[in-house]
Write a protein that holds these residues in place. Sequence first.
Motif, PDB file in Angstrom:
ATOM      1  N   HIS A  36       1.101  -1.046  -0.010  1.00 11.69           N
ATOM      2  CA  HIS A  36      -0.036  -0.114  -0.084  1.00 11.69           C
ATOM      3  C   HIS A  36       0.723   1.307  -0.110  1.00 11.69           C
ATOM      4  N   LEU A  37       2.390   1.273   0.565  1.00  9.10           N
ATOM      5  CA  LEU A  37       2.778   2.108   0.530  1.00  9.10           C
ATOM      6  C   LEU A  37       3.935   2.646  -0.975  1.00  9.10           C
ATOM      7  N   PHE A  38       3.648   1.997  -2.189  1.00 11.21           N
ATOM      8  CA  PHE A  38       3.850   2.171  -3.160  1.00 11.21           C
ATOM      9  C   PHE A  38       3.701   2.813  -4.042  1.00 11.21           C
ATOM     10  N   SER A  39       2.336   3.541  -4.435  1.00  5.20           N
ATOM     11  CA  SER A  39       1.585   3.964  -5.018  1.00  5.20           C
ATOM     12  C   SER A  39       1.790   5.662  -4.261  1.00  5.20           C
ATOM     13  N   PRO A  40       1.167   5.938  -2.973  1.00  6.02           N
ATOM     14  CA  PRO A  40       2.465   6.771  -2.995  1.00  6.02           C
ATOM     15  C   PRO A  40       3.260   6.990  -3.450  1.00  6.02           C
ATOM     16  N   ILE A  41       4.334   6.356  -2.921  1.00  2.56           N
ATOM     17  CA  ILE A  41       6.070   6.312  -2.867  1.00  2.56           C
ATOM     18  C   ILE A  41       6.252   7.084  -4.602  1.00  2.56           C
ATOM     19  N   THR A  42       5.791   6.113  -5.206  1.00  2.00           N
ATOM     20  CA  THR A  42       5.856   6.524  -7.127  1.00  2.00           C
ATOM     21  C   THR A  42       5.180   8.012  -7.659  1.00  2.00           C
ATOM     22  N   GLU A  43       4.418   8.286  -7.097  1.00  2.00           N
ATOM     23  CA  GLU A  43       4.012   9.544  -7.321  1.00  2.00           C
ATOM     24  C   GLU A  43       5.168  10.542  -6.613  1.00  2.00           C
ATOM     25  N   ALA A  44       5.234  10.230  -5.353  1.00  2.00           N
ATOM     26  CA  ALA A  44       6.332  11.284  -4.416  1.00  2.00           C
ATOM     27  C   ALA A  44       8.082  11.570  -5.665  1.00  2.00           C
ATOM     28  N   ARG A 103       7.562  10.568  -8.426  1.00  2.00           N
ATOM     29  CA  ARG A 103       7.099  10.745 -10.266  1.00  2.00           C
ATOM     30  C   ARG A 103       7.579  12.681 -10.402  1.00  2.00           C
ATOM     31  N   GLY A 104       7.303  13.062  -8.940  1.00  2.00           N
ATOM     32  CA  GLY A 104       7.275  14.987  -9.495  1.00  2.00           C
ATOM     33  C   GLY A 104       9.007  15.324  -9.011  1.00  2.00           C
ATOM     34  N   PHE A 105       9.522  13.867  -7.747  1.00  2.00           N
ATOM     35  CA  PHE A 105      10.817  14.239  -7.298  1.00  2.00           C
ATOM     36  C   PHE A 105      11.840  14.608  -9.430  1.00  2.00           C
ATOM     37  N   MET A 106      11.588  12.972  -9.590  1.00  2.00           N
ATOM     38  CA  MET A 106      12.183  12.878 -10.713  1.00  2.00           C
ATOM     39  C   MET A 106      12.201  13.760 -11.873  1.00  2.00           C
ATOM     40  N   ALA A 107      10.836  14.448 -12.014  1.00  2.00           N
ATOM     41  CA  ALA A 107      10.483  15.522 -13.007  1.00  2.00           C
ATOM     42  C   ALA A 107      11.417  16.911 -13.045  1.00  2.00           C
ATOM     43  N   ASP A 108      11.480  16.988 -11.694  1.00  2.00           N
ATOM     44  CA  ASP A 108      12.222  18.372 -10.512  1.00  2.00           C
ATOM     45  C   ASP A 108      13.410  18.544 -10.706  1.00  2.00           C
ATOM     46  N   VAL A 134      19.308  13.676 -10.459  1.00  2.00           N
ATOM     47  CA  VAL A 134      19.336  12.153  -9.999  1.00  2.00           C
ATOM     48  C   VAL A 134      18.415  11.037 -10.667  1.00  2.00           C
ATOM     49  N   ALA A 135      19.487  10.805 -10.469  1.00  2.00           N
ATOM     50  CA  ALA A 135      18.445   8.756 -10.564  1.00  2.00           C
ATOM     51  C   ALA A 135      18.041   8.106  -8.538  1.00  2.00           C
ATOM     52  N   VAL A 136      17.183   7.587  -8.949  1.00  2.00           N
ATOM     53  CA  VAL A 136      17.210   6.850  -7.539  1.00  2.00           C
ATOM     54  C   VAL A 136      17.354   5.574  -7.647  1.00  2.00           C
ATOM     55  N   GLU A 137      18.062   4.733  -6.864  1.00  2.00           N
ATOM     56  CA  GLU A 137      17.716   3.521  -6.816  1.00  2.00           C
ATOM     57  C   GLU A 137      17.008   2.606  -5.967  1.00  2.00           C
ATOM     58  N   MET A 138      16.399   2.216  -5.452  1.00  2.00           N
ATOM     59  CA  MET A 138      15.212   1.680  -4.967  1.00  2.00           C
ATOM     60  C   MET A 138      15.421   0.590  -4.056  1.00  2.00           C
ATOM     61  N   LYS A 139      15.664  -0.020  -2.898  1.00  2.00           N
ATOM     62  CA  LYS A 139      15.462  -1.088  -2.481  1.00  2.00           C
ATOM     63  C   LYS A 139      14.246  -1.750  -1.699  1.00  2.00           C
ATOM     64  N   ALA A 140      13.183  -2.755  -1.871  1.00  2.00           N
ATOM     65  CA  ALA A 140      11.920  -2.721  -1.230  1.00  2.00           C
ATOM     66  C   ALA A 140      12.860  -4.185  -0.015  1.00  2.00           C
ATOM     67  N   ALA A 193      14.256  12.995   1.229  1.00  2.00           N
ATOM     68  CA  ALA A 193      13.541  12.558   2.234  1.00  2.00           C
ATOM     69  C   ALA A 193      12.212  13.194   2.213  1.00  2.00           C
ATOM     70  N   ARG A 194      12.290  15.155   2.065  1.00  2.00           N
ATOM     71  CA  ARG A 194      11.748  16.072   2.216  1.00  2.00           C
ATOM     72  C   ARG A 194      10.209  15.564   1.401  1.00  2.00           C
ATOM     73  N   THR A 195      10.795  14.414  -0.038  1.00  2.00           N
ATOM     74  CA  THR A 195      10.243  14.419  -0.962  1.00  2.00           C
ATOM     75  C   THR A 195       8.933  13.398  -0.129  1.00  2.00           C
ATOM     76  N   MET A 196       9.821  12.177   0.052  1.00  2.00           N
ATOM     77  CA  MET A 196       8.448  11.055   0.745  1.00  2.00           C
ATOM     78  C   MET A 196       7.959  11.412   2.119  1.00  2.00           C
ATOM     79  N   ALA A 197       8.630  12.020   2.597  1.00  2.00           N
ATOM     80  CA  ALA A 197       7.927  13.063   4.068  1.00  2.00           C
ATOM     81  C   ALA A 197       6.507  13.441   3.296  1.00  2.00           C
ATOM     82  N   GLY A 198       6.555  14.652   2.730  1.00  2.00           N
ATOM     83  CA  GLY A 198       5.667  14.957   2.650  1.00  2.00           C
ATOM     84  C   GLY A 198       4.390  14.227   1.739  1.00  2.00           C
ATOM     85  N   ALA A 199       4.567  12.917   1.003  1.00  2.00           N
ATOM     86  CA  ALA A 199       3.570  11.933   1.056  1.00  2.00           C
ATOM     87  C   ALA A 199       3.275  11.055   1.365  1.00  2.00           C
TER      88      ALA A 199
END
Length: 281
Positions: free
Chosen positions: A100-108, A110-115, A119-125, A271-277
């Motif tokens: 249930h966290l992946f949808s808000p994380i992905t949406e966050a 989207r904006g982070f990578m556009a702005d 910066v590239a993001v590597e995610m490890k679940a 981190a700020r982007t994730m916290a806001g989302a």
Amino acid sequence: MATSLLRCFLTVSDTQSFSVAATRLNVTQSTVSHQIARLEEHLGKQLFERTKRSCRITPDGRELIPYAARVLQAVDEMEQNFKPQLLSGTVVIGVPDDYHLFSPITEALRGFMADKPGVAVEMKAGLGANHLRDLRDRNLDLALVREVGGSSGNVLRSERIVWIAGYDWAPPADGVISLAAVDGGCAYRKAAITALEERGMPWRCKFSCTSLQGVLSVVREGLAISVVTVGDASHGVRIVEDQTILPPLPSTTLGIKYADKEPSLAAKALARTMAGALAKL
């Protein structure tokens, strides 16, 4: 005043060691000593009491901490807002394996990578215990870490963990609870076992898997029960709320933790982007 002096000061106050601070900041110990001396000379205050083996912050140093933190946060936010193109590199982030966290994380993202296109993001679940290890080993820059019964990090949200079972599940006739759990150091698994043993209920781990999806599939078939956050209890399973059948469980928190080093501007921005989302959930 150079902001590098304040950043050095906060790192020393956090680590209580000039040598550890030097490692975090990727500079020499003599550079740290020189920067602290410059800051003390500028302010006219002694910030640390030094010995050969340690250092102790003074009352003036403790009073400076919130001022320095606010200045650095304002500077970082200014640079990121007005010159996002200066941010570059790869940020490696650990996240819980909670669907249930992946949808808000992905949406966050989207904006982070556009702005911040540089910066590239590597995610490890995975499990929080593995993320904490990788933070210590500096294999992650930051992580969203779940902790049961409290948190030592920046808490973003609290959430219940609940017992889940298949729709046809009934308490076993022999009284031995069959558990399904994510393999490894799963905090939910430990919470479930602790709750059962405190009530004196026998149990056995009937099934384990490295994936939450595997655990949910076994629970749906009624082969075992498990524990998840309440947000992940909607995948064809039911929540067992009756505390006369199963014992109550503690809550869990989700917080941000950084690696044992000075976070990059890109890591702080993410981190700020994730916290806001996540705060909006």
